[in-house]
Scaffold this motif. Sequence first.
Motif, PDB file in Angstrom:
ATOM      1  N   LEU A  14       9.463   3.702  10.591  1.00 52.81           N
ATOM      2  CA  LEU A  14       9.008   4.840  11.397  1.00 52.81           C
ATOM      3  C   LEU A  14      10.053   5.272  12.424  1.00 52.81           C
ATOM      4  O   LEU A  14       9.966   6.371  12.971  1.00 52.81           O
ATOM      5  CB  LEU A  14       7.684   4.503  12.097  1.00 52.81           C
ATOM      6  N   ASN A  15      11.049   4.430  12.661  1.00 50.59           N
ATOM      7  CA  ASN A  15      12.110   4.795  13.606  1.00 50.59           C
ATOM      8  C   ASN A  15      13.033   5.874  13.064  1.00 50.59           C
ATOM      9  O   ASN A  15      13.827   6.433  13.812  1.00 50.59           O
ATOM     10  CB  ASN A  15      12.919   3.563  14.018  1.00 50.59           C
ATOM     11  N   GLN A  16      12.903   6.200  11.772  1.00 49.03           N
ATOM     12  CA  GLN A  16      13.716   7.299  11.244  1.00 49.03           C
ATOM     13  C   GLN A  16      13.108   8.661  11.603  1.00 49.03           C
ATOM     14  O   GLN A  16      13.718   9.698  11.353  1.00 49.03           O
ATOM     15  CB  GLN A  16      13.907   7.147   9.728  1.00 49.03           C
ATOM     16  N   ALA A  17      11.957   8.635  12.239  1.00 46.19           N
ATOM     17  CA  ALA A  17      11.324   9.889  12.685  1.00 46.19           C
ATOM     18  C   ALA A  17      11.903  10.319  14.025  1.00 46.19           C
ATOM     19  O   ALA A  17      12.407   9.504  14.792  1.00 46.19           O
ATOM     20  CB  ALA A  17       9.818   9.681  12.824  1.00 46.19           C
ATOM     21  N   MET A  53       0.845  -1.171   0.000  1.00 45.93           N
ATOM     22  CA  MET A  53       0.000   0.000   0.000  1.00 45.93           C
ATOM     23  C   MET A  53       0.895   1.240   0.000  1.00 45.93           C
ATOM     24  O   MET A  53       1.899   1.291   0.704  1.00 45.93           O
ATOM     25  CB  MET A  53      -0.910  -0.050   1.226  1.00 45.93           C
ATOM     26  N   LEU A  54       0.503   2.229  -0.749  1.00 45.48           N
ATOM     27  CA  LEU A  54       1.303   3.454  -0.842  1.00 45.48           C
ATOM     28  C   LEU A  54       1.080   4.359   0.365  1.00 45.48           C
ATOM     29  O   LEU A  54       0.021   4.334   0.995  1.00 45.48           O
ATOM     30  CB  LEU A  54       0.949   4.212  -2.118  1.00 45.48           C
ATOM     31  N   VAL A  55       2.086   5.177   0.647  1.00 51.85           N
ATOM     32  CA  VAL A  55       2.011   6.117   1.760  1.00 51.85           C
ATOM     33  C   VAL A  55       0.777   7.001   1.622  1.00 51.85           C
ATOM     34  O   VAL A  55       0.057   7.217   2.605  1.00 51.85           O
ATOM     35  CB  VAL A  55       3.303   6.972   1.841  1.00 51.85           C
ATOM     36  N   LYS A  56       0.479   7.482   0.414  1.00 51.58           N
ATOM     37  CA  LYS A  56      -0.663   8.381   0.249  1.00 51.58           C
ATOM     38  C   LYS A  56      -1.978   7.697   0.615  1.00 51.58           C
ATOM     39  O   LYS A  56      -2.875   8.332   1.158  1.00 51.58           O
ATOM     40  CB  LYS A  56      -0.724   8.969  -1.162  1.00 51.58           C
ATOM     41  N   ASP A  57      -2.090   6.393   0.353  1.00 53.31           N
ATOM     42  CA  ASP A  57      -3.309   5.661   0.697  1.00 53.31           C
ATOM     43  C   ASP A  57      -3.435   5.480   2.212  1.00 53.31           C
ATOM     44  O   ASP A  57      -4.515   5.649   2.785  1.00 53.31           O
ATOM     45  CB  ASP A  57      -3.330   4.303  -0.002  1.00 53.31           C
ATOM     46  N   VAL A  58      -2.322   5.146   2.859  1.00 54.06           N
ATOM     47  CA  VAL A  58      -2.333   4.977   4.309  1.00 54.06           C
ATOM     48  C   VAL A  58      -2.594   6.315   4.990  1.00 54.06           C
ATOM     49  O   VAL A  58      -3.386   6.397   5.937  1.00 54.06           O
ATOM     50  CB  VAL A  58      -1.001   4.368   4.803  1.00 54.06           C
ATOM     51  N   ALA A 106       7.390  15.896   5.772  1.00 53.64           N
ATOM     52  CA  ALA A 106       7.966  17.241   5.946  1.00 53.64           C
ATOM     53  C   ALA A 106       9.496  17.195   5.976  1.00 53.64           C
ATOM     54  O   ALA A 106      10.154  18.115   5.465  1.00 53.64           O
ATOM     55  CB  ALA A 106       7.434  17.874   7.230  1.00 53.64           C
ATOM     56  N   GLU A 107      10.048  16.130   6.550  1.00 56.30           N
ATOM     57  CA  GLU A 107      11.504  15.971   6.619  1.00 56.30           C
ATOM     58  C   GLU A 107      12.080  15.402   5.323  1.00 56.30           C
ATOM     59  O   GLU A 107      13.281  15.174   5.239  1.00 56.30           O
ATOM     60  CB  GLU A 107      11.874  15.061   7.798  1.00 56.30           C
ATOM     61  N   LYS A 108      11.194  15.130   4.367  1.00 53.61           N
ATOM     62  CA  LYS A 108      11.574  14.574   3.062  1.00 53.61           C
ATOM     63  C   LYS A 108      12.283  13.219   3.190  1.00 53.61           C
ATOM     64  O   LYS A 108      13.137  12.871   2.394  1.00 53.61           O
ATOM     65  CB  LYS A 108      12.401  15.562   2.250  1.00 53.61           C
ATOM     66  N   LYS A 109      11.893  12.461   4.191  1.00 50.47           N
ATOM     67  CA  LYS A 109      12.446  11.121   4.384  1.00 50.47           C
ATOM     68  C   LYS A 109      11.611  10.072   3.648  1.00 50.47           C
ATOM     69  O   LYS A 109      12.059   8.947   3.465  1.00 50.47           O
ATOM     70  CB  LYS A 109      12.537  10.796   5.870  1.00 50.47           C
ATOM     71  N   ILE A 110      10.397  10.451   3.279  1.00 48.42           N
ATOM     72  CA  ILE A 110       9.522   9.586   2.479  1.00 48.42           C
ATOM     73  C   ILE A 110       8.756  10.461   1.486  1.00 48.42           C
ATOM     74  O   ILE A 110       8.733  11.684   1.616  1.00 48.42           O
ATOM     75  CB  ILE A 110       8.514   8.793   3.351  1.00 48.42           C
ATOM     76  N   THR A 111       8.128   9.791   0.506  1.00 48.55           N
ATOM     77  CA  THR A 111       7.236  10.488  -0.431  1.00 48.55           C
ATOM     78  C   THR A 111       5.883   9.797  -0.401  1.00 48.55           C
ATOM     79  O   THR A 111       5.755   8.663   0.088  1.00 48.55           O
ATOM     80  CB  THR A 111       7.773  10.466  -1.881  1.00 48.55           C
ATOM     81  N   LEU A 112       4.887  10.456  -0.937  1.00 48.81           N
ATOM     82  CA  LEU A 112       3.540   9.890  -0.976  1.00 48.81           C
ATOM     83  C   LEU A 112       3.464   8.622  -1.822  1.00 48.81           C
ATOM     84  O   LEU A 112       2.579   7.792  -1.627  1.00 48.81           O
ATOM     85  CB  LEU A 112       2.542  10.923  -1.493  1.00 48.81           C
ATOM     86  N   ASP A 113       4.392   8.466  -2.755  1.00 49.61           N
ATOM     87  CA  ASP A 113       4.368   7.303  -3.645  1.00 49.61           C
ATOM     88  C   ASP A 113       5.230   6.138  -3.161  1.00 49.61           C
ATOM     89  O   ASP A 113       5.333   5.120  -3.843  1.00 49.61           O
ATOM     90  CB  ASP A 113       4.784   7.719  -5.060  1.00 49.61           C
ATOM     91  N   ASP A 114       5.825   6.254  -1.980  1.00 52.00           N
ATOM     92  CA  ASP A 114       6.608   5.152  -1.412  1.00 52.00           C
ATOM     93  C   ASP A 114       5.675   4.040  -0.936  1.00 52.00           C
ATOM     94  O   ASP A 114       4.503   4.281  -0.616  1.00 52.00           O
ATOM     95  CB  ASP A 114       7.446   5.633  -0.225  1.00 52.00           C
ATOM     96  N   ASP A 115       6.218   2.840  -0.866  1.00 53.13           N
ATOM     97  CA  ASP A 115       5.480   1.686  -0.340  1.00 53.13           C
ATOM     98  C   ASP A 115       5.533   1.764   1.186  1.00 53.13           C
ATOM     99  O   ASP A 115       6.610   1.758   1.785  1.00 53.13           O
ATOM    100  CB  ASP A 115       6.120   0.384  -0.824  1.00 53.13           C
ATOM    101  N   MET A 116       4.368   1.818   1.815  1.00 53.73           N
ATOM    102  CA  MET A 116       4.302   1.973   3.269  1.00 53.73           C
ATOM    103  C   MET A 116       4.945   0.793   3.985  1.00 53.73           C
ATOM    104  O   MET A 116       5.509   0.960   5.069  1.00 53.73           O
ATOM    105  CB  MET A 116       2.835   2.132   3.707  1.00 53.73           C
TER     106      MET A 116
END
Length: 149
Positions: free
Chosen positions: A42-45, A1-6, A27-37
């Motif tokens: 999440l530990n990179q946050a 599932m894509l980040v934008k869907d989640v 916001a930190e540009k560590k992911i994009t909306l089109d990445d696979d969730m």
Amino acid sequence: MLVKDVYRDCLMYEESTLAHYIHHLLAEKKITLDDDMGEIDLNQADHHKVAEMVRLNLLGFYKVRIYSLKMDEENFSFIFAGSKEKAVQFYTKTFNKIPMNCHEYPLDFQLARGNEVVTFRDMRKDFHAFPAIVGYFKWSAVKVVGKSS
């Protein structure tokens, strides 16, 4: 599932913590909306930043639930409120009596409205202020008459 869907689902189903994590990572540009969730760590946050975002309710979540409050033996009112306590308080103020009971229903509970089937989640879109009375339900006991053996 894509980040934008989640992310969309988090906003729709009011999953505040995960929505704030995704918002932070975007916001930190560590992911994009089109990445696979499924591949997102999440530990990179920055957990402290996300906790502060949740505390401040940066994304403006206001969880509204639906409650059935028993008025008498046959009648129930449905009230949107932020908590069971707020629903009972609103009922008491509105009807000048304490409800016989109060039960939370799932927002995705389906019911007939005219010729259509709607959920409480759909109905919530019609309201702009909470708590609010959604409607009333009258329970009529069904008597089954049949042949006894």
